[in-house]
Design a protein around this motif. Structure first.
Motif, mmCIF file in Angstrom:
data_model
loop_
_atom_site.group_PDB
_atom_site.id
_atom_site.type_symbol
_atom_site.label_atom_id
_atom_site.label_comp_id
_atom_site.label_asym_id
_atom_site.label_seq_id
_atom_site.Cartn_x
_atom_site.Cartn_y
_atom_site.Cartn_z
ATOM 1 N N ASP A 155 0.853 -1.179 0.000
ATOM 2 C CA ASP A 155 0.000 0.000 0.000
ATOM 3 C C ASP A 155 0.892 1.233 0.000
ATOM 4 O OD1 ASP A 155 -2.942 1.006 0.773
ATOM 5 O OD2 ASP A 155 -1.470 2.195 1.884
ATOM 6 N N TRP A 156 0.741 2.081 -1.002
ATOM 7 C CA TRP A 156 1.428 3.371 -1.051
ATOM 8 C C TRP A 156 0.397 4.462 -0.786
ATOM 9 C CZ3 TRP A 156 6.320 4.979 -1.244
ATOM 10 C CH2 TRP A 156 7.315 4.089 -1.684
ATOM 11 N N THR A 157 0.675 5.341 0.172
ATOM 12 C CA THR A 157 -0.182 6.480 0.449
ATOM 13 C C THR A 157 0.623 7.747 0.181
ATOM 14 O OG1 THR A 157 -1.333 5.204 2.133
ATOM 15 C CG2 THR A 157 -1.666 7.588 2.161
ATOM 16 N N ILE A 158 0.115 8.565 -0.744
ATOM 17 C CA ILE A 158 0.841 9.755 -1.172
ATOM 18 C C ILE A 158 -0.003 10.996 -0.860
ATOM 19 C CG2 ILE A 158 2.201 10.781 -3.051
ATOM 20 C CD1 ILE A 158 2.893 7.844 -2.550
ATOM 21 N N THR A 159 -0.278 11.256 0.394
ATOM 22 C CA THR A 159 -0.999 12.483 0.733
ATOM 23 C C THR A 159 -0.075 13.685 0.625
ATOM 24 O OG1 THR A 159 -0.599 12.037 3.073
ATOM 25 C CG2 THR A 159 -2.740 11.381 2.183
ATOM 26 N N ASP A 160 1.225 13.461 0.856
ATOM 27 C CA ASP A 160 2.249 14.490 0.699
ATOM 28 C C ASP A 160 3.396 13.864 -0.090
ATOM 29 O OD1 ASP A 160 4.392 16.243 0.894
ATOM 30 O OD2 ASP A 160 4.216 16.526 3.065
ATOM 31 N N PRO A 161 3.679 14.343 -1.317
ATOM 32 C CA PRO A 161 4.732 13.724 -2.126
ATOM 33 C C PRO A 161 6.126 13.807 -1.504
ATOM 34 C CG PRO A 161 3.868 15.690 -3.220
ATOM 35 C CD PRO A 161 3.032 15.465 -1.998
ATOM 36 N N ASN A 162 6.303 14.666 -0.490
ATOM 37 C CA ASN A 162 7.587 14.741 0.211
ATOM 38 C C ASN A 162 7.617 13.875 1.463
ATOM 39 O OD1 ASN A 162 9.040 16.555 -1.508
ATOM 40 N ND2 ASN A 162 7.612 18.135 -0.829
ATOM 41 N N ALA A 163 6.541 13.153 1.733
ATOM 42 C CA ALA A 163 6.487 12.286 2.905
ATOM 43 C C ALA A 163 5.546 11.098 2.636
ATOM 44 C CB ALA A 163 6.025 13.065 4.124
ATOM 45 N N PRO A 164 5.824 10.300 1.602
ATOM 46 C CA PRO A 164 4.948 9.159 1.312
ATOM 47 C C PRO A 164 5.122 8.046 2.347
ATOM 48 C CG PRO A 164 6.828 9.145 -0.169
ATOM 49 C CD PRO A 164 6.913 10.416 0.632
ATOM 50 N N ARG A 165 4.154 7.145 2.361
ATOM 51 C CA ARG A 165 4.204 5.991 3.258
ATOM 52 C C ARG A 165 3.927 4.732 2.447
ATOM 53 N NH1 ARG A 165 1.122 5.063 8.955
ATOM 54 N NH2 ARG A 165 3.031 6.060 9.662
ATOM 55 N N TRP A 166 4.737 3.706 2.727
ATOM 56 C CA TRP A 166 4.547 2.380 2.135
ATOM 57 C C TRP A 166 4.301 1.407 3.272
ATOM 58 C CZ3 TRP A 166 7.353 -2.066 3.181
ATOM 59 C CH2 TRP A 166 7.125 -3.161 2.347
ATOM 60 N N SER A 167 3.402 0.453 3.036
ATOM 61 C CA SER A 167 3.221 -0.613 4.018
ATOM 62 C C SER A 167 3.018 -1.928 3.305
ATOM 63 C CB SER A 167 2.052 -0.314 4.958
ATOM 64 O OG SER A 167 0.832 -0.306 4.248
ATOM 65 N N GLN A 168 3.325 -2.990 4.032
ATOM 66 C CA GLN A 168 3.174 -4.353 3.534
ATOM 67 C C GLN A 168 2.316 -5.129 4.524
ATOM 68 O OE1 GLN A 168 6.577 -7.058 2.088
ATOM 69 N NE2 GLN A 168 6.396 -7.541 4.267
ATOM 70 N N ALA A 169 1.358 -5.877 4.000
ATOM 71 C CA ALA A 169 0.517 -6.730 4.842
ATOM 72 C C ALA A 169 0.477 -8.126 4.237
ATOM 73 C CB ALA A 169 -0.895 -6.156 4.952
ATOM 74 N N PHE A 170 0.375 -9.137 5.105
ATOM 75 C CA PHE A 170 0.244 -10.526 4.681
ATOM 76 C C PHE A 170 -1.095 -11.059 5.155
ATOM 77 C CE2 PHE A 170 5.080 -11.717 4.875
ATOM 78 C CZ PHE A 170 5.335 -10.886 3.805
ATOM 79 N N SER A 171 -1.666 -11.944 4.359
ATOM 80 C CA SER A 171 -2.850 -12.698 4.763
ATOM 81 C C SER A 171 -2.489 -14.176 4.714
ATOM 82 C CB SER A 171 -4.025 -12.428 3.824
ATOM 83 O OG SER A 171 -5.119 -13.268 4.168
ATOM 84 N N TYR A 172 -2.743 -14.864 5.818
ATOM 85 C CA TYR A 172 -2.455 -16.289 5.912
ATOM 86 C C TYR A 172 -3.714 -17.131 5.704
ATOM 87 C CZ TYR A 172 1.937 -14.606 7.869
ATOM 88 O OH TYR A 172 3.143 -13.962 8.054
ATOM 89 N N ASP A 173 -4.844 -16.443 5.447
ATOM 90 C CA ASP A 173 -6.119 -17.164 5.299
ATOM 91 C C ASP A 173 -6.816 -16.821 3.981
ATOM 92 O OD1 ASP A 173 -7.026 -14.589 5.783
ATOM 93 O OD2 ASP A 173 -7.900 -15.055 7.740
ATOM 94 N N GLY A 174 -6.034 -16.614 2.929
ATOM 95 C CA GLY A 174 -6.605 -16.378 1.610
ATOM 96 C C GLY A 174 -7.218 -15.006 1.402
ATOM 97 N N GLY A 175 -6.877 -14.036 2.243
ATOM 98 C CA GLY A 175 -7.364 -12.674 2.075
ATOM 99 C C GLY A 175 -8.522 -12.299 2.978
ATOM 100 N N LYS A 176 -8.910 -13.179 3.905
ATOM 101 C CA LYS A 176 -10.002 -12.852 4.835
ATOM 102 C C LYS A 176 -9.545 -11.830 5.877
ATOM 103 C CE LYS A 176 -12.089 -17.368 4.264
ATOM 104 N NZ LYS A 176 -12.225 -18.696 4.836
ATOM 105 N N THR A 177 -8.344 -12.033 6.402
ATOM 106 C CA THR A 177 -7.784 -11.093 7.376
ATOM 107 C C THR A 177 -6.369 -10.725 6.943
ATOM 108 O OG1 THR A 177 -6.903 -12.861 8.789
ATOM 109 C CG2 THR A 177 -9.145 -12.060 9.282
ATOM 110 N N TRP A 178 -5.935 -9.536 7.370
ATOM 111 C CA TRP A 178 -4.628 -9.021 6.979
ATOM 112 C C TRP A 178 -3.868 -8.553 8.202
ATOM 113 C CZ3 TRP A 178 -2.827 -9.397 2.072
ATOM 114 C CH2 TRP A 178 -3.767 -9.712 1.077
ATOM 115 N N GLU A 179 -2.548 -8.759 8.181
ATOM 116 C CA GLU A 179 -1.666 -8.260 9.228
ATOM 117 C C GLU A 179 -0.611 -7.378 8.571
ATOM 118 O OE1 GLU A 179 0.558 -10.470 12.739
ATOM 119 O OE2 GLU A 179 1.672 -10.716 10.843
ATOM 120 N N THR A 180 -0.623 -6.100 8.917
ATOM 121 C CA THR A 180 0.427 -5.201 8.443
ATOM 122 C C THR A 180 1.689 -5.539 9.227
ATOM 123 O OG1 THR A 180 -1.142 -3.461 7.890
ATOM 124 C CG2 THR A 180 1.154 -2.794 8.211
#
Length: 190
Positions: A155-180
């Motif tokens: 997930d890339w969030t670009i609310t401010d192009p000088n301070a973007p945020r990237w995150s990674q999440a995994f799902s171990y149950d086929g996409g039902k739940t996610w853990e960042t």
């Protein structure tokens, strides 16, 4: 013609840099500017240049942990082929490894493929695919974590192009739940 040759050399160099996993990349014929539609080919232009990054990564994934490891990194990124390729190298000095991200835009599918490789194992990881919409980029794919099949979400969030945020999440149950499990906050060096 000279630009086509340069583009082919860039792709060949990237392919050689990525080793066996990059062989297919080195054989890609570059797309001409006339084939690109819209500005999606420039989605990662914000990432060009140098960044200081604060990383927060779960110490243990997939177990419900809230114990985060916080550490710095430094990234150098560039945009190539008129915005259709974005590449960066990240140095994680306190962790003893480097990483490289390769992002390729496919104008026919209007989507990005994002690949990751690190100096710990030198293996090109399976890509995630997606696009930006309204300042948010969502990219999904499949992978293996500790021998378990997982779904991956970048997930890339670009609310401010000088301070973007990237995150990674995994799902171990086929996409039902996610853990960042990894968050990166970017800022330009002072």
């Amino acid at each position: 013609m000279q630009n086509q040759d340069l583009d082919r050399r860039v792709l060949l160099a990237l392919g050689l840099t990525l080793g066996a996993g990059g062989q297919a990349l080195a054989q890609i014929q570059p797309q001409r500017t006339g084939t690109m539609t819209g500005k999606a080919a420039h989605d990662f232009d914000f990432n060009h240049g140098e960044w200081d990054v604060t990383n927060r990564r779960l110490k243990q994934r997939g177990v419900g942990s809230q114990d985060w490891d916080v550490f710095p990194s430094h990234e150098k990124a560039q945009v190539l082929m008129g915005g259709m390729v974005s590449i960066d190298e990240a140095d994680f000095p306190t962790k003893g490894f480097k990483g490289m991200t390769l992002r390729l835009y496919d104008p026919a599918k209007d989507q990005w493929a994002i690949y990751w490789i690190n100096s710990k194992d030198g293996l090109l990881q399976p890509p995630v695919y997606g696009r930006f919409k309204g300042g948010k980029g969502v990219f999904a794919g499949d992978d293996i974590d500790e021998g378990k099949p997982i779904k991956v979400l970048f997930d890339w969030t670009i609310t401010d192009p000088n301070a973007p945020r990237w995150s990674q999440a995994f799902s171990y149950d086929g996409g039902k739940t996610w853990e960042t499990n990894w968050i990166m906050d970017f800022r330009r060096p002072a």
